[in-house]
Write an enzyme that holds these catalytic residues in place. Structure first.
Site, PDB file in Angstrom:
ATOM      1  N   ILE A   1       0.829  -1.203   0.000  1.00 14.71           N
ATOM      2  CA  ILE A   1       0.000   0.000   0.000  1.00 14.71           C
ATOM      3  C   ILE A   1       0.861   1.250   0.000  1.00 14.71           C
ATOM      4  O   ILE A   1       0.627   2.190  -0.778  1.00 14.71           O
ATOM      5  CB  ILE A   1      -0.953   0.004   1.212  1.00 14.71           C
ATOM      6  CG1 ILE A   1      -1.936  -1.164   1.126  1.00 14.71           C
ATOM      7  CG2 ILE A   1      -1.705   1.329   1.308  1.00 14.71           C
ATOM      8  CD1 ILE A   1      -2.767  -1.364   2.377  1.00 14.71           C
TER       9      ILE A   1
ATOM     10  N   ASP B   1      11.053   2.830   5.712  1.00 12.54           N
ATOM     11  CA  ASP B   1      10.699   1.436   5.982  1.00 12.54           C
ATOM     12  C   ASP B   1      11.983   0.663   6.258  1.00 12.54           C
ATOM     13  O   ASP B   1      12.770   0.431   5.336  1.00 12.54           O
ATOM     14  CB  ASP B   1       9.953   0.811   4.796  1.00 12.54           C
ATOM     15  CG  ASP B   1       9.315  -0.520   5.156  1.00 12.54           C
ATOM     16  OD1 ASP B   1       9.888  -1.253   5.992  1.00 12.54           O
ATOM     17  OD2 ASP B   1       8.243  -0.846   4.613  1.00 12.54           O
TER      18      ASP B   1
ATOM     19  N   ARG C   1      -4.230   0.932  11.024  1.00 10.32           N
ATOM     20  CA  ARG C   1      -4.907   0.417  12.218  1.00 10.32           C
ATOM     21  C   ARG C   1      -5.002   1.553  13.229  1.00 10.32           C
ATOM     22  O   ARG C   1      -4.057   2.324  13.413  1.00 10.32           O
ATOM     23  CB  ARG C   1      -4.150  -0.759  12.851  1.00 10.32           C
ATOM     24  CG  ARG C   1      -4.448  -2.123  12.229  1.00 10.32           C
ATOM     25  CD  ARG C   1      -5.875  -2.574  12.471  1.00 10.32           C
ATOM     26  NE  ARG C   1      -6.202  -3.831  11.819  1.00 10.32           N
ATOM     27  CZ  ARG C   1      -6.693  -3.959  10.598  1.00 10.32           C
ATOM     28  NH1 ARG C   1      -6.886  -2.896   9.856  1.00 10.32           N
ATOM     29  NH2 ARG C   1      -6.997  -5.141  10.117  1.00 10.32           N
TER      30      ARG C   1
ATOM     31  N   ASP D   1      -9.389   5.877   9.466  1.00 12.98           N
ATOM     32  CA  ASP D   1     -10.349   4.911   8.920  1.00 12.98           C
ATOM     33  C   ASP D   1     -10.824   3.928   9.985  1.00 12.98           C
ATOM     34  O   ASP D   1     -11.480   2.939   9.678  1.00 12.98           O
ATOM     35  CB  ASP D   1      -9.702   4.154   7.751  1.00 12.98           C
ATOM     36  CG  ASP D   1     -10.733   3.502   6.828  1.00 12.98           C
ATOM     37  OD1 ASP D   1     -11.858   4.024   6.735  1.00 12.98           O
ATOM     38  OD2 ASP D   1     -10.400   2.483   6.195  1.00 12.98           O
TER      39      ASP D   1
ATOM     40  N   GLU E   1     -13.154   7.828  21.454  1.00 11.36           N
ATOM     41  CA  GLU E   1     -12.325   8.960  21.879  1.00 11.36           C
ATOM     42  C   GLU E   1     -12.219  10.039  20.806  1.00 11.36           C
ATOM     43  O   GLU E   1     -12.215  11.233  21.119  1.00 11.36           O
ATOM     44  CB  GLU E   1     -10.905   8.486  22.237  1.00 11.36           C
ATOM     45  CG  GLU E   1     -10.841   7.569  23.441  1.00 11.36           C
ATOM     46  CD  GLU E   1     -10.868   6.107  23.047  1.00 11.36           C
ATOM     47  OE1 GLU E   1     -10.256   5.301  23.768  1.00 11.36           O
ATOM     48  OE2 GLU E   1     -11.493   5.772  22.019  1.00 11.36           O
TER      49      GLU E   1
ATOM     50  N   HIS F   1     -14.043   2.653   8.320  1.00  8.50           N
ATOM     51  CA  HIS F   1     -13.263   1.495   7.839  1.00  8.50           C
ATOM     52  C   HIS F   1     -13.655   1.109   6.414  1.00  8.50           C
ATOM     53  O   HIS F   1     -14.043  -0.037   6.141  1.00  8.50           O
ATOM     54  CB  HIS F   1     -13.441   0.308   8.781  1.00  8.50           C
ATOM     55  CG  HIS F   1     -12.360  -0.724   8.618  1.00  8.50           C
ATOM     56  ND1 HIS F   1     -12.390  -1.938   9.249  1.00  8.50           N
ATOM     57  CD2 HIS F   1     -11.212  -0.721   7.880  1.00  8.50           C
ATOM     58  CE1 HIS F   1     -11.316  -2.643   8.913  1.00  8.50           C
ATOM     59  NE2 HIS F   1     -10.586  -1.923   8.080  1.00  8.50           N
TER      60      HIS F   1
ATOM     61  N   GLY G   1     -11.455   1.432   3.826  1.00 11.12           N
ATOM     62  CA  GLY G   1     -10.241   1.288   3.034  1.00 11.12           C
ATOM     63  C   GLY G   1     -10.290   0.191   1.983  1.00 11.12           C
ATOM     64  O   GLY G   1      -9.920   0.408   0.832  1.00 11.12           O
ATOM     65  N   ALA G   2     -10.743  -0.984   2.364  1.00 13.14           N
ATOM     66  CA  ALA G   2     -10.773  -2.113   1.425  1.00 13.14           C
ATOM     67  C   ALA G   2     -12.191  -2.444   0.978  1.00 13.14           C
ATOM     68  O   ALA G   2     -12.430  -3.503   0.406  1.00 13.14           O
ATOM     69  CB  ALA G   2     -10.143  -3.337   2.075  1.00 13.14           C
TER      70      ALA G   2
END
Length: 390
Positions: free
Chosen positions: A151, A170, A234, A258, A263, A275, A277-278
């Site tokens: 991604i 990374d 996440r 996402d 909170e 959520h 995203g996918a």
């Protein structure tokens, strides 16, 4: 007689996946007794008990937080995921997140609805009120990408195409990912360089004990004033208290997430997306197909690809393939080969791979591998499971 395998689906799985199973070999259903494999999307599995015959669990998606991965490893159950299958879907939503975090599009759309009923005055009201939603363009700004996997690479490349400067980090950058990166993306060796340089920061790393609260009070302090933070990986990767405090102080201009939580909902300048995203038909089809093919190759050939708890391993066998799952400790291999030698069976080929505490060894045996030999292999200390594929 053809051996039948039971595949249990815990969620609705796209036919693009389930249609790959040969119905002469596989029985696929939501309710099956003693499944040999399980296909799952989001169903929670931590409280489930697994039968000894369960070989594998395939998650039609990247995250495996809903699966007891360590417990499965201990029981010799391979857990697969489908990295990259939903990458384009997530990438597209991240790009949308960049835009709506800058131009205050959600707030503007909500405000526009309040003008209903003002008749011919709506146009004038729009022109008078629109300035409160003005925001910067993304062209020429710097995007920091933390995590350059499937991604992250797509996001970085898309941002370059949109005229952004991109800096990425990374520590486990793969050769494949590096080759896929646009040369304009600047990969840095220290994540602090990402924090210091970026007008926007997007995080794309797996969630685990090491990555929990990657974005926290200390890392936010290293960022530019007015930075915009995006989290489509996440929720737990960002410390909610820290990001809320940074939004209140103005250190962070916007937080796009996402993964809504109690909170952050209702906090000014938080853009919470449920959520998505996918959540595209293409992504669900791609994930289901990859998950199915992973299961089929493992069940029929013993090959492992894209496992999160056992090493990837592949071998072609001319004779009988014996697959052994065991702890990653010294002397296990020698004990396995001794068992074959004492039975007068030659090993034509062998592949042994390890991943942290666990290992997977495949042996191509030229001879009859009977129950007696299997029992001897299973009795070796630290051996977890033995499979024979003829």
């Amino acid at each position: 007689m053809i051996e039948m395998f039971n595949i249990q689906t815990l969620n609705k799985i796209s036919k693009y996946g389930t249609d790959n199973f040969d119905t002469a070999k596989y029985n696929i259903a939501d309710e099956v007794q003693n499944p040999d494999a399980i296909m799952v999307r989001s169903a929670a599995m931590h409280d489930m008990e697994f039968a000894p015959n369960l070989l594998a669990i395939a998650r039609a998606g990247a995250g495996v937080n809903n699966i007891p991965v360590d417990k499965c490893a201990e029981q010799g159950i391979v857990v697969f995921n489908t990295p990259g299958a939903n990458a384009n879907a997530v990438k597209e939503l991240v790009i949308a997140g960049l835009l709506i975090s800058s131009r205050k599009v959600p707030e503007a759309m909500t405000w526009a609805q309040t003008l209903k009923g003002n008749g011919a005055e709506v146009g004038k009201m729009v022109e008078k009120g629109k300035s409160q939603f003005a925001g910067p363009e993304i062209m020429g700004k710097t995007l920091g990408v933390i995590g350059l996997g499937a991604i992250g690479v797509l996001v970085a490349n898309a941002a370059v195409a949109l005229g952004m400067k991109v800096v990425g980090f990374d520590p486990y950058l793969s050769v494949k990912a590096a080759l896929g990166l646009n040369p304009a993306v600047k990969a840095v060796a220290d994540v602090k360089d990402v924090y210091a340089a970026s007008d926007y920061i997007t995080i794309h790393v797996p969630y685990n004990a090491d990555t929990k609260s990657t974005i926290n009070a200390d890392t936010i302090a290293l960022m530019k004033d007015g930075v915009r933070v995006l989290n489509f990986a996440r929720g737990e990767l960002v410390d909610n208290a820290a990001i809320i405090a940074a939004l209140e102080s103005g250190k962070v201009s916007a937080y796009v997430v996402d993964f809504p939580s109690d909170e952050v909902l209702g906090v000014k300048n938080v853009i919470a997306i449920p959520h998505l995203g996918a959540s595209t038909p293409e992504s669900e089809d791609n994930c289901a197909m990859m998950a199915a093919l992973e299961l089929i190759d493992y069940i029929e050939n013993g090959n492992i690809k894209n496992s999160v708890n056992y090493p990837d391993a592949e071998m072609n066998a001319a004779g009988t393939k014996v697959c052994v799952m065991h702890k990653n400790i010294p002397a296990v291999i020698s004990q396995l080969t001794t068992a074959f030698g004492s039975a007068g069976i030659n090993i034509e080929n062998m592949v042994s791979k390890s991943k942290k505490d666990y290992a997977y060894t495949m042996l191509d045996a030229a001879g009859d591998v009977n129950d007696e030999i299997v029992n001897k292999l299973a009795a070796v200390d630290s051996v977890i499971k033995v499979r024979v594929i003829k």
